[in-house]
Design a protein around this motif. Structure first.
Motif, mmCIF file in Angstrom:
data_model
loop_
_atom_site.group_PDB
_atom_site.id
_atom_site.type_symbol
_atom_site.label_atom_id
_atom_site.label_comp_id
_atom_site.label_asym_id
_atom_site.label_seq_id
_atom_site.Cartn_x
_atom_site.Cartn_y
_atom_site.Cartn_z
ATOM 1 N N ARG A 121 5.807 25.275 22.649
ATOM 2 C CA ARG A 121 5.233 23.967 22.683
ATOM 3 C C ARG A 121 3.895 24.141 22.772
ATOM 4 N NH1 ARG A 121 7.995 19.462 25.724
ATOM 5 N NH2 ARG A 121 10.227 20.162 26.010
ATOM 6 N N ARG A 123 -0.053 21.639 22.023
ATOM 7 C CA ARG A 123 -0.481 20.199 22.008
ATOM 8 C C ARG A 123 -0.494 19.669 20.431
ATOM 9 N NH1 ARG A 123 -2.731 17.979 26.199
ATOM 10 N NH2 ARG A 123 -4.136 16.611 24.534
ATOM 11 N N LEU A 141 0.548 10.531 19.093
ATOM 12 C CA LEU A 141 1.858 11.040 19.786
ATOM 13 C C LEU A 141 1.497 10.562 21.394
ATOM 14 C CD1 LEU A 141 4.626 12.175 18.874
ATOM 15 C CD2 LEU A 141 3.595 14.538 19.256
ATOM 16 N N GLN A 142 2.425 10.342 21.807
ATOM 17 C CA GLN A 142 2.562 10.009 23.431
ATOM 18 C C GLN A 142 3.409 10.828 24.398
ATOM 19 O OE1 GLN A 142 0.037 7.682 24.535
ATOM 20 N NE2 GLN A 142 -0.773 7.961 22.569
ATOM 21 N N GLU A 143 4.578 11.479 23.568
ATOM 22 C CA GLU A 143 5.413 12.163 24.387
ATOM 23 C C GLU A 143 5.877 13.340 23.521
ATOM 24 O OE1 GLU A 143 9.539 9.595 22.848
ATOM 25 O OE2 GLU A 143 8.557 9.197 24.606
ATOM 26 N N ALA A 144 6.459 14.284 24.124
ATOM 27 C CA ALA A 144 6.995 15.462 23.666
ATOM 28 C C ALA A 144 8.078 15.307 22.483
ATOM 29 C CB ALA A 144 7.683 16.382 24.637
ATOM 30 N N THR A 145 7.594 15.741 21.449
ATOM 31 C CA THR A 145 8.523 15.511 20.068
ATOM 32 C C THR A 145 8.864 16.948 19.209
ATOM 33 O OG1 THR A 145 7.513 13.449 19.695
ATOM 34 C CG2 THR A 145 8.742 14.254 17.814
ATOM 35 N N ASP A 186 3.686 18.551 22.044
ATOM 36 C CA ASP A 186 3.597 17.855 23.539
ATOM 37 C C ASP A 186 2.334 17.507 24.136
ATOM 38 O OD1 ASP A 186 4.121 17.186 26.227
ATOM 39 O OD2 ASP A 186 5.161 18.973 26.981
ATOM 40 N N GLN A 188 1.335 16.527 26.616
ATOM 41 C CA GLN A 188 1.058 17.071 28.078
ATOM 42 C C GLN A 188 0.881 18.365 28.339
ATOM 43 O OE1 GLN A 188 0.767 14.174 30.012
ATOM 44 N NE2 GLN A 188 1.187 12.991 28.182
#
Length: 241
Positions: A121, A123, A141-145, A186, A188
């Motif tokens: 993972r 950013r 991007l707003q969420e893990a993909t 990701d 986050q």
């Protein structure tokens, strides 16, 4: 061990403070090879390896590789392996880099491995300039993909600056076509993260790493891994062989 020569791609306006005046700093490949050194540390990327790695080994000097994804090219790996096995060839050394537990897992691979997976993972900005841009809008991007899922050979070939650890783990264990890899963008993530799971006859291991970032694509541990490898090569006593 001491630093003797540094080969760079472009001229520097100022000499880096980490490069003392007595160290050769050059863009001239011939000048670099004519200087007196025993071990070449590659941090230049896959194209440099394909162009110059064989020359390092042919003259009996050791080569420590960080751009391990270059070895998804079977012909290159075979050529360098053959050179390192010749009586006059140098040693081909592959840095652990950001891959933890490589000693335990490579030992476990001497017996049967039932399952081995790797998830990386980073950013979204860490995946800019890669095939991930064609799959998702990394900047919003707003969420893990998941941006890739497949064998280590494809991961390291398609993401040469991001997935070297996949090639390292694969070469040390089950091979480039057997290691299952998942790459995730990701927003986050605080830094580069890896999760490895191995199950085999020797036991099971699960490792989660939350690394500190040196850049968006490289973990801070990578240059420390190189320093550790050089220290081991120069040492009379080595722990953890």
């Amino acid at each position: 061990a001491r630093l003797v020569s540094v080969l760079v791609q472009t001229e520097r306006s100022e000499r880096p403070s980490s490069c003392p005046a007595e160290v050769l700093l050059t863009t001239d490949v011939e000048q670099f090879f004519s200087s007196d050194w025993d071990v070449c540390v590659e941090v230049a990327g896959q194209p440099w390896l394909k162009q110059h790695a064989a020359r390092v080994l042919k003259v009996g000097r050791s080569l420590l590789v960080t751009s391990v994804g270059a070895f998804t090219d079977d012909a290159l790996l075979q050529e360098l392996t053959s050179l390192s096995e010749s009586p006059s060839g140098g040693r081909l050394l592959i840095a652990a880099g950001a891959m933890p537990g490589i000693d335990w897992m490579s030992s476990a691979a001497l017996e049967d491995i039932e399952e081995l997976t790797l998830e990386q993972r980073k950013r979204p900005e860490g995946w800019l300039g890669t095939p991930a841009e064609a799959k998702v809008d990394l900047k919003s991007l707003q969420e893990a993909t998941t941006i890739f899922e497949g064998p280590a050979r494809e991961a390291a070939a398609q993401f040469p600056k991001n997935a070297n650890v996949a090639a390292t783990l694969a070469l040390a264990t089950v091979g480039l076509d057997q290691l299952k890899v998942r790459l995730v963008a990701d927003p986050q993530a605080s830094g580069p993260m890896s999760q490895i799971k191995l199950k085999g006859k020797a036991g099971e291991i699960s490792i989660e790493v939350k690394g500190a970032a040196l850049t968006q694509r490289t973990s801070r541990i990578v240059p420390l891994s190189v320093l550790k490898a050089l220290r081991n090569l120069a040492a009379s006593k080595v722990v953890g062989v």
